[in-house]
Motif scaffolding. Structure first.
Motif, PDB file in Angstrom:
ATOM      1  N   MET A 120       0.834  -1.176   0.000  1.00  0.00           N
ATOM      2  CA  MET A 120       0.000   0.000   0.000  1.00  0.00           C
ATOM      3  C   MET A 120       0.880   1.241   0.000  1.00  0.00           C
ATOM      4  O   MET A 120       1.819   1.341   0.766  1.00  0.00           O
ATOM      5  CB  MET A 120      -0.909  -0.036   1.216  1.00  0.00           C
ATOM      6  N   ALA A 121       0.579   2.179  -0.853  1.00  0.00           N
ATOM      7  CA  ALA A 121       1.366   3.402  -0.973  1.00  0.00           C
ATOM      8  C   ALA A 121       1.230   4.256   0.280  1.00  0.00           C
ATOM      9  O   ALA A 121       0.186   4.302   0.923  1.00  0.00           O
ATOM     10  CB  ALA A 121       0.918   4.190  -2.195  1.00  0.00           C
ATOM     11  N   ASN A 122       2.337   4.914   0.625  1.00  0.00           N
ATOM     12  CA  ASN A 122       2.393   5.804   1.779  1.00  0.00           C
ATOM     13  C   ASN A 122       2.976   7.135   1.294  1.00  0.00           C
ATOM     14  O   ASN A 122       4.170   7.365   1.413  1.00  0.00           O
ATOM     15  CB  ASN A 122       3.266   5.172   2.868  1.00  0.00           C
ATOM     16  N   ASP A 167       6.491   8.332  -2.518  1.00  0.00           N
ATOM     17  CA  ASP A 167       5.899   7.114  -1.960  1.00  0.00           C
ATOM     18  C   ASP A 167       6.846   6.545  -0.903  1.00  0.00           C
ATOM     19  O   ASP A 167       7.876   5.958  -1.228  1.00  0.00           O
ATOM     20  CB  ASP A 167       5.663   6.104  -3.079  1.00  0.00           C
ATOM     21  N   SER A 191       6.503   4.053   0.876  1.00  0.00           N
ATOM     22  CA  SER A 191       6.533   2.596   0.907  1.00  0.00           C
ATOM     23  C   SER A 191       7.304   2.005  -0.272  1.00  0.00           C
ATOM     24  O   SER A 191       7.402   0.789  -0.405  1.00  0.00           O
ATOM     25  CB  SER A 191       5.104   2.036   0.922  1.00  0.00           C
TER      26      SER A 191
END
Length: 86
Positions: A1-3, A22, A24
């Motif tokens: 999941m992108a952060n 991003d 992550s």
């Protein structure tokens, strides 16, 4: 999941964040992106070091300096995010 995290204010060009990194993403990818930007900075500085400004090219130098600052700000944000990914 992108952060997604906003880039530093120097990269935004305004008061509200519009550019993100991003958090992550793999550390290697973040570092590669940062190194790519620093390579561009080195190339621009090399070009500047051989330029003559006999015509008082202050405007040209200011524009290149602004581009260099944006690239360095982006690289710093990428390296910072990569360090946190460890």
């Amino acid at each position: 999941m992108a952060n997604f995290k906003p880039l530093e204010s120097g990269s935004q060009g305004g008061t509200k964040p519009v550019l993100y990194v991003d958090g992550s993403a793999p550390q290697r990818e973040l570092m590669d992106a940062a190194e790519w930007r620093l390579g561009a900075v080195q190339e621009l500085l090399t070009v500047l070091s051989t330029c003559t400004t006999e015509d008082g090219g202050r405007r040209d130098v200011a524009q290149v300096s602004r581009a260099l600052l944006l690239l360095v700000d982006d690289a710093e944000a990428l390296f910072s995010t990569a360090r946190q990914a460890v």
